[in-house]
Write an enzyme that holds these catalytic residues in place. Structure first.
Site: not given
Length: 1225
Positions: A969, A1067, A1148
């Site tokens: 992303h 991420h 994360e």
């Protein structure tokens, strides 16, 4: 003898008589209960005896002598007597109606409280005569009866608990069902029914502890709800015949049904199936002025309003007109009844037909009249009443008639008056935001002042030409693809109205039988977890690649030697069968077969080396010989075959290398410069930076200013100072030469002159200057709306008109010490960490030249709220964008500053760092950088291999493999900073780094979505698809990086026969704080068959536990190991399920900061993120795959540590949990 003496003597004579009377009465009561016990033990079938005993007990309870009544009640309340249990036993076994009637009457007296609902009591409290009021007050006798009643009611409550513990509720329900089925019209039957419903009414509502909750659940489990509903229908029929007592029975039934409606999850469905929806509405219409019935009726109707189907039935039956009359009859007094009424209207108004009826009946005006009296209400009731009204008004704004009705001058004044008079207290902030939202919604819809199509468009037709690939594919639906807050607990779809599972999550998965391919040989089967079910297999087989297709990936594992050596190594592990690779090569020898044509991206990779002749008509043997020559010529410990590094001098500075690489990068929109922070390395401050404390007054001011701007737009400047659409259209002639840049010497060399700009004489411009045409930049338009206030509009992702979050732009011509207001007005997420302490980041060129910190957290008066701009597309026409607003005071005049959502980490910065590492390799280390494939715009996607040199004592082929990926992303730049820390640690000269390299072979793809990063996208790349939803079945043309990364892992699993020990995908997370893992546990899977397979939790819990001990930024309590159905196509779940890697994780890292640990209350910075990457390496160094060496104490402490970390509110902000944003995996 005096009169006083005679009266005293009389009292002395009366006392012993009264005492003897009580003793005789107690003896009679004891005898009566003894007879009951003997009857229950010896003669349970004697109907006459049971009837006589129960009749006698009932007569004592209804006696006029209060002492007789009290002594009998005391006997019944006494647990030691066992009277209640005996009566229940007789009630269940008796077939005699009078006996059952007597017992239910007894139980009613024993269990039902004598206060509440206004019912008459058996103990009458006579009012004292008026002329004796003062005397009684002096003696205190008037408090005696209420005190006795209070004591008795307490005894009744204790007895009710004992009654429930004896499963008395079930006995009563069975009796009620049996009696209801008779319905012979007998007076005794009706009285018994009345007593039964009274008893149940006293038991059911008091569900404030486990015992009472169990009573209600028992009632529901034996279909008690249906019985009561049927009884309501029957009572309504009896009422039409004017049958005696029907009104009283109806009242009891409604009071029982009200608490059941909120406890029974299928209450609305049961009411609908029994045809009682309109009956309930009829009862409400006939009793909305009845003070005894209106409250339970409103409770029931609220539960019916929550169901979509029953709501439609009630709306067709005219329920809105009824509620308008109910609301008028209730008046404006803030009571629970008014709140229930408004709550139900709120639920009804979610239906657009209902909204139209609300407008037609004038109910909207009544609601605003109630709302206009908000200042006369108090406490939480005021907040609830106002919230329900405002939510209803928001629903009305979804239809044109509703907006027209609310947009009158009178109504807007009412709402605006609330804004100006709203108390400055935190609990009113939510109401103020809703009022502002209603005002902006009911005004004329205002679209963003930009064209509908974005200038960032990329033509995919030339790439797709000649292939079988079609585009566009199914676009990711945000609600389905992004909501990690939704937990699916079974493998059955939720068929309720609130189901959020979207079909296009599985659009790429074909379950046709013809697609399911298996191999006859055990060696060629997919390596899956033992015990995987057919359900799980359905996710695997359609995506299985041919072995012939996987063999070509051996060229990316040259650290294992030449192709001949790989053949021998695989053969040695294949039980003398011969390897798949050898079979393939031997089948090709001596023949003229041409090697199968490689796919588009792999061809580009091979074409960049010395074996261009492989594709076409060359033989397989020449392919391997040519490749072996390349491998043997690169004997150094560091080797890069990346074309973008070609001809870069090893003596160049980082800034020169960065500018050179950035000039060779291909972008959709042509760049005009390189950003100064990226050119200088992009590091942030290492000083602790506290989280922002929201200034409520400032946020209120900005919110009201937004409303005022929507009402009076002509009062603001609205001057465009930056327009990317116009800049791109002015260069349309040069599109062919700029958008499709090549690496030739004629390419434009990008540079940066910010250091020269800051030395120029200040011109004291009245407006700021903006720029975003550099790598990862994102700003579409800037509009000046005030002397120092600007509205900013972000670019959507390429080939899209949505996904606005990432921003990165340059600002010039500022003046020192003056606050500038920036309003980014086209955000899409319903909430943001900007409301919970996060600040944007700023980079000052002057500060950097002076040797001070680079990126720092900056901004004040930060808040995030809905604005008046509406979506342009018809589907979301009524949906508003949101604004993130912040004030910036620039540290210097005539400076060049950069503002960004988070610390940028560009594609060119990654390549420059790889170039740096390749020149600074420690002794004994092995680094190889090569292009895995090419992106759709022909940019290289690098693959890094890191290990120690091969030795005889530590052969490289025997080392475990760690596979790492990041930046799928593009807006999650923090993932790249963590990866930078990991790579820096792995390529360091420390002893720990050397031990890691000697223990593992690292395969790393540091940037999966290079096109998204280059072009400043937030979520997607050039295809407008979330690449982390394409792992299940990636397309080799549209998703080359995913296709080949998965191919590498699949090669290790199915061909090399050695799955990675750990797979981790890095991420960033925009809704939670700290750093944490998502993993995969079969016990927490959506698939029921996964839950049947025995897990070894130590396998997947060990690495998070080690991180918890090593890294102060890591939060074990925020980790989750759920496997959810809508996550099946993510990297984490695909590698776990399809490829059998137990330790498959997503790491994360928050965009914001920390809410626990030593850094609690502070922002994350680049040093924190890099430290997390190096801490991950240390955790890998402590990881051992043999159970014998597992730290047992560590796993014992795991649950305790998780419990500490999982304190309420610590994992994420509760208001964000319902958001369906794209944050997970």
């Amino acid at each position: 003898m005096s009169a006083t003496d005679s009266s005293a003597q009389t009292q002395e004579i009366k006392k012993p008589k009264h005492k003897s009377y009580r003793m005789a009465d107690d003896s009679a009561a004891d005898c009566l209960f003894e007879r009951l016990r003997l009857h229950q033990q010896r003669a349970p079938d004697s109907t006459e005896v049971a009837r006589a005993i129960t009749a006698r007990i009932n007569s004592r309870l209804t006696s006029h002598d209060k002492h007789v009544r009290q002594s009998t009640l005391d006997k019944l309340w006494n647990k030691q007597s066992g009277a209640i249990q005996m009566l229940l036993s007789i009630l269940e076994s008796s077939r005699d109606t009078p006996t059952s009637t007597y017992i239910t009457s007894i139980l009613r007296e024993v269990l039902c409280l004598k206060q509440g609902k206004g019912k008459k009591t058996s103990v009458q409290i006579e009012a004292p005569p008026p002329n004796r009021k003062k005397e009684n007050k002096k003696s205190g006798k008037e408090n005696k009866a209420p005190l006795n009643k209070k004591v008795n009611n307490l005894a009744r409550q204790q007895c009710a608990q004992h009654f429930i513990s004896l499963n008395g509720s079930q006995s009563l329900l069975r009796t009620l069902i049996a009696t209801h089925s008779k319905r012979d019209g007998n007076v005794g039957t009706e009285l018994m029914l009345q007593d039964l419903v009274w008893i149940l009414a006293s038991l059911a509502p008091r569900a404030n502890n486990l015992i009472r909750q169990q009573c209600v659940q028992d009632f529901i489990s034996i279909k008690g709800t249906q019985v009561i509903i049927k009884r309501v229908i029957g009572t309504m029929h009896d009422k039409r015949d004017r049958h005696s007592g029907t009104e009283l029975i109806l009242q009891d039934l409604i009071w029982i049904l009200a608490p059941l409606s909120s406890r029974d999850s299928k209450f609305a469905m049961k009411v609908r199936m029994l045809g009682c929806v309109r009956t309930m509405h009829l009862i409400l219409k006939g009793h909305f002025t009845d003070n005894k019935l209106i409250f339970p009726l409103l409770v029931i109707m609220k539960q019916l309003a929550k169901n979509v189907v029953t709501t439609s039935i009630l709306i067709r039956d005219g329920v809105i007109a009824t509620y308008e009359r109910v609301l008028v009859s209730l008046g404006f007094i803030p009571t629970a009844r008014l709140r229930l009424c408004l709550d139900a209207i709120d639920y009804f108004s979610k239906n657009k037909v209902c909204c139209m009826q609300i407008v037609k009946t004038g109910l909207s005006s009544v609601l605003l009249r109630v709302f206009d009296r908000w200042d006369r209400y108090e406490g939480r009731m005021r907040l609830k009443i106002c919230a329900h009204i405002l939510q209803t008004l928001q629903h009305l704004c979804n239809i044109k008639a509703g907006r027209r009705a609310l947009c009158t001058k009178k109504h807007v004044q009412t709402l605006h008056r609330f804004c100006s008079q709203c108390p400055d207290e935190p609990e009113f902030d939510g109401l103020l935001a809703r009022v502002c939202s209603v005002i902006t919604l009911c005004l004329k819809h205002q679209a963003l002042p930009v064209p509908a199509s974005s200038p960032a468009s990329f033509n995919l037709s030339p790439i797709l030409k000649g292939t079988n690939t079609s585009w566009p594919c199914h676009e990711d639906e945000e609600d389905a693809a992004n909501s990690d807050s939704k937990t699916i607990n079974s493998d059955l779809d939720d068929d309720g109205p609130d189901s959020d599972i979207e079909g296009d999550e599985f659009a790429d998965i074909d379950f046709e039988d013809g697609e399911i391919k298996t191999d006859a040989n055990d060696e060629e089967k997919v390596h899956t977890r033992s015990g995987d079910s057919l359900q799980s297999a359905l996710w695997i087989n359609p995506n299985e690649r041919e072995i012939e297709d996987l063999k070509k990936y051996f060229i990316y594992f040259k650290e294992f030697g030449s192709y001949n050596k790989q053949v021998r190594l695989v053969k040695s592990r294949s039980n003398s069968r011969g390897s798949i690779l050898e079979d393939f090569l031997s089948s090709q020898s001596g023949s003229n077969r041409v090697m199968p044509t490689l796919n588009l991206s792999l061809t580009a990779v091979l074409g960049s080396t010395d074996y261009d002749s492989i594709t076409g008509s060359s033989h397989t043997t020449s392919f391997f010989q040519g490749y072996n020559k390349i491998q043997e010529s690169s004997s150094s410990t560091s080797y890069s075959s990346l074309k973008i590094h070609k001809d870069i001098s090893k003596y160049s500075t980082f800034a020169v290398v960065y500018s050179t690489i950035s000039s060779r990068v291909r972008s959709v929109i042509p760049f005009v410069k390189v950003a100064y922070p990226d050119m200088m390395g992009g590091q942030g401050s290492n000083q602790p930076e506290p989280l922002n404390k929201m200034e409520r007054s400032a946020c209120r001011t900005k919110l009201l200013s937004c409303v005022d701007r929507a009402i009076n737009p002509e009062a603001y400047m609205n001057e465009v100072v930056y327009d990317l659409d116009q800049l791109c259209s002015s260069n349309v002639i040069n599109v062919d030469t700029t958008l499709q840049k090549s690496f030739s010497s004629d390419s434009l060399f990008l540079s940066n002159n910010d250091e020269q700009e800051i030395t120029k004489v200040n011109t004291f411009s009245s407006r700021l200057s903006f720029e975003s045409r550099f790598e990862s930049g994102n700003l579409r338009k800037a509009i000046q709306v005030g002397p120092r206030e600007y509205e900013l509009i972000l670019m959507p992702d390429v080939n899209s008109n949505k996904r606005h979050q990432w921003f990165y732009f340059e600002v010039r011509n500022m003046q020192q010490g003056r606050p500038y207001i920036f309003n980014i007005v086209n955000c899409e997420k319903s909430d943001s960490q900007f409301n919970f302490g996060m600040k944007p980041v700023m980079y000052s060129v002057k500060e950097a030249v002076m040797g001070k910190a680079g990126w720092v957290r900056a901004g004040s008066d930060i808040c995030y709220y809905k604005n008046s701009y509406h979506y342009a597309n018809q589907k979301n026409h009524n949906k508003c964008y949101l604004t993130v607003t912040f004030n910036i005071e620039f540290p210097h005049t005539n400076d060049v500053c950069y503002l960004a959502y988070h610390f940028p980490f560009t594609y060119s910065m990654m390549l420059a760092r790889i170039w740096e590492w390749s020149l600074q390799m420690p002794s004994g280390a092995y680094l190889r950088a090569e292009p895995l494939c090419y992106s759709l715009n022909n940019n290289e996607i690098p693959l890094l291999t890191i290990s120690a040199e091969d030795t005889s004592t530590n052969p490289i082929v025997e080392r475990e493999i760690i596979f790492l990926t990041a930046r799928v992303h593009p807006g999650e730049s923090n993932a790249s900073w963590v990866m930078d820390g990991t790579l820096d640690c792995l390529l360091g000269a420390s002893t720990a780094a050397a031990a890691l390299r000697a223990k593992y072979v690292f395969k790393i793809v540091p940037m999966l979505n290079v096109e998204g990063v280059i072009n400043g996208c937030h979520r997607c790349g050039l295809t407008n698809e979330d690449l982390n939803r394409r792992w299940c079945k990636p397309n080799p043309v549209l998703h080359p990086s995913i296709y080949h990364t998965k191919g590498l892992i699949e090669y290790l699993v199915r061909v090399w026969k050695k799955p990675p020990l750990v797979y981790c995908d890095y991420h960033g997370h925009s809704r939670k704080k700290n750093v944490f893992f998502y993993g995969c546990a079969g016990a927490e899977s959506w698939c029921s068959n996964d839950r049947l397979v025995q897990d070894e939790p130590v396998n997947y819990l060990m690495l998070p536990a080690l991180m918890h001990r090593i890294s102060p930024a890591f939060a074990l309590g925020s980790c989750s190991f759920r496997v959810e159905r809508e996550r099946e196509s993510t990297a984490r779940v695909t590698v776990w399920r399809h490829l059998g890697v137990t330790r498959s994780y997503t790491m994360e890292a928050s965009f914001c900061g920390f809410d626990r640990g030593p850094f609690k209350g502070f922002h994350l910075n680049t040093q924190h993120l890099q430290s997390v990457g190096s801490d991950f390496c240390e955790a890998l160094n402590g990881l051992n795959d043999t159970v014998a060496n597992v730290d047992i104490q560590l796993t014992k402490d795991l649950n305790g540590e998780a419990a500490v970390d999982s304190e309420q509110g610590s994992g994420s902000d509760s208001v964000l949990k319902t958001d369906s944003d794209e944050d997970f995996d």
